[in-house]
Design an enzyme around this catalytic site. Structure first.
Site, PDB file in Angstrom:
ATOM      1  N   ASP A 126      68.829  -5.825  60.446  1.00 46.82           N
ATOM      2  CA  ASP A 126      68.511  -7.178  60.617  1.00 46.82           C
ATOM      3  C   ASP A 126      70.080  -7.435  60.157  1.00 46.82           C
ATOM      4  O   ASP A 126      70.556  -9.103  60.596  1.00 46.82           O
ATOM      5  CB  ASP A 126      67.892  -7.475  59.153  1.00 46.82           C
ATOM      6  CG  ASP A 126      66.132  -7.135  59.949  1.00 46.82           C
ATOM      7  OD1 ASP A 126      66.347  -6.633  60.988  1.00 46.82           O
ATOM      8  OD2 ASP A 126      65.781  -6.553  59.119  1.00 46.82           O
ATOM      9  N   HIS A 170      65.642   2.078  62.695  1.00 47.79           N
ATOM     10  CA  HIS A 170      65.898   0.122  62.240  1.00 47.79           C
ATOM     11  C   HIS A 170      66.895  -0.008  60.583  1.00 47.79           C
ATOM     12  O   HIS A 170      67.203  -1.594  60.521  1.00 47.79           O
ATOM     13  CB  HIS A 170      64.619  -0.265  62.148  1.00 47.79           C
ATOM     14  CG  HIS A 170      64.587  -1.943  61.559  1.00 47.79           C
ATOM     15  ND1 HIS A 170      65.096  -3.015  62.883  1.00 47.79           N
ATOM     16  CD2 HIS A 170      64.089  -2.969  61.029  1.00 47.79           C
ATOM     17  CE1 HIS A 170      64.941  -3.982  62.558  1.00 47.79           C
ATOM     18  NE2 HIS A 170      64.110  -3.806  61.591  1.00 47.79           N
ATOM     19  N   LYS A 171      66.282   0.700  60.266  1.00 47.97           N
ATOM     20  CA  LYS A 171      66.871   0.810  58.837  1.00 47.97           C
ATOM     21  C   LYS A 171      67.101   2.009  58.206  1.00 47.97           C
ATOM     22  O   LYS A 171      66.837   2.710  58.226  1.00 47.97           O
ATOM     23  CB  LYS A 171      66.319  -0.350  57.102  1.00 47.97           C
ATOM     24  CG  LYS A 171      66.244  -1.459  58.266  1.00 47.97           C
ATOM     25  CD  LYS A 171      65.602  -2.104  57.318  1.00 47.97           C
ATOM     26  CE  LYS A 171      65.450  -3.894  56.800  1.00 47.97           C
ATOM     27  NZ  LYS A 171      64.594  -4.112  55.872  1.00 47.97           N
ATOM     28  N   TYR A 174      64.122   3.359  56.857  1.00 42.45           N
ATOM     29  CA  TYR A 174      63.388   3.361  57.891  1.00 42.45           C
ATOM     30  C   TYR A 174      63.498   4.790  58.825  1.00 42.45           C
ATOM     31  O   TYR A 174      63.690   4.452  59.890  1.00 42.45           O
ATOM     32  CB  TYR A 174      62.367   2.307  58.424  1.00 42.45           C
ATOM     33  CG  TYR A 174      62.579   1.509  57.335  1.00 42.45           C
ATOM     34  CD1 TYR A 174      61.275   1.793  56.225  1.00 42.45           C
ATOM     35  CD2 TYR A 174      62.472   0.252  58.036  1.00 42.45           C
ATOM     36  CE1 TYR A 174      60.335   0.728  55.631  1.00 42.45           C
ATOM     37  CE2 TYR A 174      62.244  -1.130  56.845  1.00 42.45           C
ATOM     38  CZ  TYR A 174      61.626  -0.933  55.943  1.00 42.45           C
ATOM     39  OH  TYR A 174      60.895  -1.426  55.507  1.00 42.45           O
ATOM     40  N   ASP A 181      62.454  -5.639  67.062  1.00 39.91           N
ATOM     41  CA  ASP A 181      62.913  -6.163  66.033  1.00 39.91           C
ATOM     42  C   ASP A 181      64.274  -5.973  66.573  1.00 39.91           C
ATOM     43  O   ASP A 181      65.242  -7.361  65.883  1.00 39.91           O
ATOM     44  CB  ASP A 181      62.614  -6.616  64.539  1.00 39.91           C
ATOM     45  CG  ASP A 181      60.850  -6.446  63.876  1.00 39.91           C
ATOM     46  OD1 ASP A 181      60.352  -5.793  64.541  1.00 39.91           O
ATOM     47  OD2 ASP A 181      60.742  -7.390  63.872  1.00 39.91           O
ATOM     48  N   GLY A 259      58.139 -10.874  71.160  1.00 41.86           N
ATOM     49  CA  GLY A 259      59.452 -12.277  70.904  1.00 41.86           C
ATOM     50  C   GLY A 259      60.852 -11.759  70.998  1.00 41.86           C
ATOM     51  O   GLY A 259      61.593 -11.482  71.365  1.00 41.86           O
ATOM     52  N   TRP A 260      60.971 -11.245  69.834  1.00 47.13           N
ATOM     53  CA  TRP A 260      62.178 -10.726  69.450  1.00 47.13           C
ATOM     54  C   TRP A 260      63.311  -9.807  70.875  1.00 47.13           C
ATOM     55  O   TRP A 260      63.804  -9.750  71.262  1.00 47.13           O
ATOM     56  CB  TRP A 260      62.889  -9.445  68.660  1.00 47.13           C
ATOM     57  CG  TRP A 260      62.026  -9.432  66.946  1.00 47.13           C
ATOM     58  CD1 TRP A 260      61.263 -10.278  65.948  1.00 47.13           C
ATOM     59  CD2 TRP A 260      62.767 -10.987  66.353  1.00 47.13           C
ATOM     60  NE1 TRP A 260      61.645 -10.076  64.695  1.00 47.13           N
ATOM     61  CE2 TRP A 260      61.832 -11.124  64.986  1.00 47.13           C
ATOM     62  CE3 TRP A 260      63.173 -12.292  67.120  1.00 47.13           C
ATOM     63  CZ2 TRP A 260      62.658 -12.346  63.734  1.00 47.13           C
ATOM     64  CZ3 TRP A 260      64.207 -13.301  65.649  1.00 47.13           C
ATOM     65  CH2 TRP A 260      64.170 -13.432  64.180  1.00 47.13           C
TER      66      TRP A 260
END
Length: 415
Positions: A126, A170-171, A174, A181, A259-260
């Site tokens: 992110d 993702h991170k 995670y 995303d 959408g991402w």
């Protein structure tokens, strides 16, 4: 009418009808409509894109606090909205918009080029998104602190933990998980950095290959072959409670997650070389994606929070995903990646937003309503990815994940 008369003496005699009329005419006001027009914070004769940018600047005078933040922070929503603002500035040359973008980078990047509130060791995809702001500003300002911050974000990509087949976690918190995303958070930045700043040709090619590989893996692990829709997350370890024990995917097709992913596809294609071997694959993925998305578009033009369950109790037509789909389809068609026939779906989506989810205050400020505030998987408290979870998350107006996408959609359709 009294509010239109500035002089106390004139106000005193304003009870006289003739005097009042003369004063009103002298000041250029002849009716209440003109009065309201003079008080507009956001003029209504502008394109929707600029109207929403000015509305965001009014709501959040400090760009560091976009997304209703109480303190300045480096985050992905800032990158989304300010990236959209940059496109509006390039069309309008409104200096206030540029200053708003610059103020974010100026506040968040210190003199030595360190990014405030950012920690590379978190390996959080992110955090890459606001790097787009630096990619935009550095060629204009040549401030070395911006360049150093960009290289820091690129270093994160070089060291980001991966699944066994090369997919970015993702991170770090995670592990073994890819989320839709993450493709938007990191891949447009990574591809653009390679194109504009990586001087070693071999390294640039390696980055392009890696970018395409992330999409290959999402198609492999997260795409449902029956509907063509993509599950929000995939857990290689299959240990998460939200993960299917056979496939590792989460349970549902979440509007904004999809959408991402769509926005990631059309934006990466802006920077991927035309002769790259993976380019045609990404265009194929985009065509499959759009075909699936238009099948679940509601008659209103909007899309549901849980995409394929529009008739299920509790589901709702959601703004952020709807704006993202509208933008993705419009850009894909304009770039020639998908058929122009889909422009009718994009226009229908935009009309659905305006007719159902956009409201305008008396002062001209534009609001985007019915935005899902946030949704994720796992964490503490634990998010189980159930239908009840997705429809139960907070709904709010003017979530930047929606306003940013709305600006982009408005620009793409020239509304």
């Amino acid at each position: 009418m009294m509010a239109l008369i500035k002089s106390p003496k004139i106000a005193f005699v304003s009870l006289m009808t003739i005097g009042l009329s003369l004063v009103a005419c002298k000041n250029g006001f002849n009716n209440s409509t003109n009065k309201k027009s003079a008080e507009k914070i956001v003029p209504e004769n502008l394109k929707w894109s600029e109207r929403m940018v000015l509305s965001e600047m009014h709501r959040f005078p400090e760009a560091t606090k976009l997304d209703f933040a109480s303190v300045p922070r480096w985050g992905y929503t800032n990158g989304l909205v300010l990236g959209a603002c940059a496109q509006v500035y390039e069309k309008t040359k409104n200096q206030k918009v540029y200053d708003y973008i610059y103020a974010y980078a100026d506040a968040m990047i210190d003199k030595s080029g360190d990014i405030k509130t950012y920690n590379l060791e978190d390996h959080n995809l992110d955090m890459i998104k606001s790097g787009d702001v630096l990619l935009y500003l550095y060629p204009k300002t040549k401030e070395e602190r911006f360049f150093k911050a960009m290289t820091t974000l690129n270093k994160q990509m070089e060291s980001q933990p991966k699944t066994s087949d090369g997919g970015y976690w993702h991170k770090k918190i995670y592990p073994f998980q890819m989320w839709l995303d993450g493709l938007y958070m990191a891949e447009p930045f990574h591809a653009r950095y390679a194109k504009e700043y990586e001087k070693d040709a071999a390294k640039a090619i390696k980055i392009y290959d890696d970018v395409v590989h992330q999409f290959d893996l999402i198609q492999k692990h997260s795409r449902d072959p029956k509907t063509g829709l993509l599950y929000h997350g995939w857990d290689e370890s299959k240990e998460q409670r939200w993960a299917n024990k056979e496939t590792g995917t989460s349970q549902h097709f979440w509007s904004r997650g999809m959408g991402w992913y769509g926005m990631a596809l059309v934006e990466v294609l802006d920077f991927l070389p035309k002769n790259h071997q993976g380019r045609e694959r990404l265009i194929k993925y985009l065509n499959q994606y759009v075909e699936a998305v238009v099948k679940v578009q509601d008659s209103s033009g909007l899309w549901w929070q849980v995409l394929d369950q529009g008739s299920r109790e509790g589901n709702y037509l959601e703004a952020t995903g709807s704006a993202m789909f509208t933008y993705t389809i419009a850009k894909g068609a304009h770039k020639g990646y998908i058929s122009n026939k889909y422009l009718k779906n994009a226009n229908k989506g935009f009309d659905g937003l305006i007719n159902n989810l956009v409201s305008v205050e008396e002062n001209g400020v534009v609001n985007l309503n019915k935005c899902c505030a946030v949704a994720g998987l796992g964490g503490n408290p634990y998010r189980d990815g159930s239908y009840e979870y997705y429809i139960g998350e907070k709904i709010r107006s003017n979530d930047p994940k929606g306003t940013g996408a709305f600006i982009l959609a408005s620009l793409e359709l020239n509304k």
